[in-house]
Write an enzyme that holds these catalytic residues in place. Structure first.
Site, short mmCIF file in Angstrom:
data_model
loop_
_atom_site.label_atom_id
_atom_site.label_comp_id
_atom_site.label_asym_id
_atom_site.label_seq_id
_atom_site.Cartn_x
_atom_site.Cartn_y
_atom_site.Cartn_z
N ASP A 179 0.84 -1.20 0.00
CA ASP A 179 0.00 0.00 0.00
C ASP A 179 0.88 1.25 0.00
O ASP A 179 1.98 1.24 -0.53
CB ASP A 179 -0.91 -0.05 1.23
CG ASP A 179 -2.26 0.61 0.99
OD1 ASP A 179 -2.30 1.85 0.88
OD2 ASP A 179 -3.26 -0.12 0.91
N HIS A 219 -3.73 6.05 4.18
CA HIS A 219 -4.45 4.95 3.53
C HIS A 219 -3.94 3.60 4.01
O HIS A 219 -4.71 2.75 4.49
CB HIS A 219 -4.32 5.06 2.00
CG HIS A 219 -5.17 4.09 1.26
ND1 HIS A 219 -4.79 2.79 1.01
CD2 HIS A 219 -6.39 4.23 0.68
CE1 HIS A 219 -5.73 2.18 0.32
NE2 HIS A 219 -6.72 3.03 0.11
N SER A 370 -11.30 -0.21 -0.59
CA SER A 370 -9.98 -0.43 0.04
C SER A 370 -10.12 -0.87 1.49
O SER A 370 -9.25 -1.56 2.02
CB SER A 370 -9.15 0.85 0.01
OG SER A 370 -8.54 1.04 -1.23
#
Length: 632
Positions: A179, A219, A370
């Site tokens: 990621d 994220h 996600s």
């Protein structure tokens, strides 16, 4: 082939030949003058990385069994073509992207007290994992803010049934998070990360996969935090492939997948995707899945049917039983408007306003496919650790399929993690003792016995004459309304095992109430409903239900008690708001003249009600059992 031995061998034979990817991330990618190509070539026995790189004029980014993947400039490809070398396995380099996290400032302090509570929980687990035999249950509590979403997928029940929580023998269940990197110093990850020698940053070409401030800051941290909530003892392997704008070269993703596959990951989470079907990416995914590694990929957030890659390959790739595609549902259990769907979408999980870790010791809530994908990565890791059997590991996708409930108007299903764990064959199962009035069992006790079995417990029965030492060997004790309170006496009062009590007189014996009949405990006949209390509506014992709730298919007896102020009361009889029909004491709470040695639940179920429970009553019974064992 022994899967566990194969994985151990792969973990020890560290493939350290991955070259640092030149050029890093293009930010923005459109500014790069030459996006380049990826070339997959067949290897000969005598080939070396250096020889292959020289032969083709490119950079070797992955070295597989009989194949290599190179990153090539357009000029190098043109020169090869001029030499008459086939470019059949050449594909244009692509970008992998992910959505910006929608964390908001209102979420930062939402877990202020929760972090401290979790902090003590992480440290307290050390002595608790192997203590099931004496009833010690040190399973972490699902944060209040996520209870609704986690209830949709029945995570509480999964945690109650798990024996290893993602860690078997110190290694199994490791999840690679490929990621934007993660905040490795976040308190949620202390003691939760893989050995730092395995960390990788393919963006900067070093071993520090720390997130960098930008539009997509947080994220990867959020993704890793969600996995940590689902599978609390699995190790998380952080690998950075995306820049702070959420964009990265597929070449880096390819290198990262091989790194994770060759260094002991059982599950690889890809909350990212490419819009182009890059052949080399498929080759690398199939390399990982051929080693029985589960690759979980989010479907994308365009809201159409253009699922991103590699999720789009979930039904067509070789070994596709190990490639899992995941979309998002909203709080109503229907597909999120943004969730990309189509024939290759397999599973759904909650993906809207999911609370998780955010860099800088903070938390936030996040929305997107996600954040649905790591929920599935987590439960697969839990399944790997708990199965203790190679054939079960190979078939986890089928158990996942069997656990799902259909999403309205769709081919895909919403995952039920509790059902997944209950139906998965395991070597070690949680055990429950049902204490009854007599055997053979009558219809009421048979119904309770069967429901406990359906929840995933190995159930034994005994009459009220059961000894204290016998009861103390189980993970859960359930006292039926048929059990004789006079025969049972105070035998169960001090055992360090969770107990669910459905005989009102036993509430007094257990010191969950006072001992005086009529004033401290009793029952109400000819009832069909209980009244849920708004004051404790978020407590797990309430199962998310509210209002005057019909719990019996036809009228029956509702038992009640008058617990101490330390109890969490979630329901009353409809005839009285001053007593409780469902209440629970956490371990260490003050009961009536006694400290609870383990969780205790007083439950409304009357004399013949086991066979009369409707869907609502069944949910409340399931919630009582799950909370008693896990606190969730």
């Amino acid at each position: 082939m022994n899967v566990r031995r194969l994985k151990q061998a792969l973990a020890v034979s560290l493939v350290a030949l991955l070259a640092a990817c030149g050029g890093g991330i293009s930010e923005p990618p459109a500014a790069a003058p030459d996006s380049g190509y990826l070339l997959t070539v067949q290897l000969e026995a005598a080939d070396t990385r250096e020889a292959v790189a020289q032969r083709y004029g490119g950079e070797v980014i992955a070295w597989l069994d009989g194949q290599a993947i190179l990153r090539m400039t357009s000029e190098a490809v043109a020169q090869l073509q001029a030499r008459g070398i086939s470019m059949q396995n050449t594909t244009l380099e692509s970008n992998a992207t992910t959505e910006a996290p929608s964390a908001t400032a209102s979420g930062w302090n939402a877990w202020g007290s929760g972090w401290n509570a979790w902090g003590s929980g992480w440290n307290a687990w050390g002595s608790g994992w192997n203590a099931w035999s004496n009833g010690t249950s040190l399973i972490p509590t699902i944060p209040t803010e996520n209870r609704s979403a986690m209830r949709q997928i029945n995570l509480g029940r999964a945690l109650a049934l798990s024996s290893y929580f993602g860690d078997w023998n110190g290694s199994y269940g490791m999840v690679a998070v490929i990621d934007t990197g993660i905040d490795t110093a976040h308190p949620m990850f202390q003691g939760r990360l893989a050995d730092a020698t395995l960390w990788k940053d393919f963006v900067d070409g070093d071993n520090n996969p720390q997130e960098v401030a930008g539009t997509h800051f947080g994220h990867g941290t959020a993704v890793a935090g969600i996995i940590a909530q689902v599978v609390p003892r699995a190790k998380i392997l952080p690998i950075r492939v995306l820049g702070s704008n959420g964009v990265g070269n597929v070449a880096n993703v390819i290198s990262a997948i091989q790194w994770a596959a060759d260094n002991g990951a059982w599950v690889i989470n890809l909350s990212l995707g490419a819009t182009t079907n890059v052949a080399a990416l498929r080759t690398m995914v199939e390399y990982a899945t051929s080693r029985n590694i589960y690759v979980v990929a989010s479907s994308g957030n365009t809201g159409n049917t253009n699922i991103t890659f590699p999720a789009a390959l979930a039904t067509s790739a070789t070994n596709n039983q190990f490639l899992i595609s995941v979309g998002s549902v909203n709080s109503s259990g229907t597909r999120s408007s943004f969730s990309t769907s189509g024939s290759s979408l397999e599973f759904m999980a909650p993906g809207e306003q999911i609370y998780s870790a955010y860099p800088g010791n903070r938390v936030g809530f996040f929305t997107g496919t996600s954040f649905a994908a790591p929920l599935i990565s987590g439960i697969l890791s839990m399944g790997v650790a708990d199965s203790l059997d190679d054939s079960v590991i190979l078939g986890l996708q089928s158990y996942l399929v069997n656990s799902t409930t259909p999403v309205s108007g769709s081919l895909y299903g919403l995952v039920n993690m509790g059902r997944f764990m209950a139906e998965m064959p395991k070597w070690i199962n949680k055990t429950a003792l049902l204490v009854v009035g007599s055997t053979p069992l009558g219809p009421n006790d048979t119904a309770i016995h069967n429901r406990l079995q359906a929840l995933g417990y190995v159930v034994s029965t005994n009459t009220a004459g059961v000894s204290t030492s016998t009861a103390a060997t189980f993970n859960l004790v359930v006292v039926s309304a048929s059990a004789s309170a006079s025969s049972l006496g105070t035998k169960l009062q001090g055992i360090e095992v969770p107990v669910v009590v459905m005989n009102n007189a036993v509430l007094g014996n257990m010191r969950m109430t006072g001992t005086a009949a009529s004033t401290d405990y009793g029952s109400v006949s000819t009832q069909t409903q209980v009244q849920m209390l708004s004051t404790n509506s978020t407590h797990p014992l309430a199962a998310g239900l509210t209002g005057a709730l019909t719990v019996f298919g036809s009228s029956d007896q509702v038992n009640w008690g008058r617990p101490s102020s330390s109890a969490a009361s979630v329901a009353t009889p409809t005839t009285s708001s001053s007593v409780a029909a469902i209440f629970g004491y956490d371990q260490g709470a003050s009961m009536v003249g006694l400290t609870a040695p383990a969780r205790r639940v007083g439950f409304f179920l009357g004399s013949t009600g086991g066979g009369k429970l409707n869907a609502n009553g069944g949910l409340l019974f399931d919630a009582a059992v799950t909370w008693a064992v896990s606190g969730n």
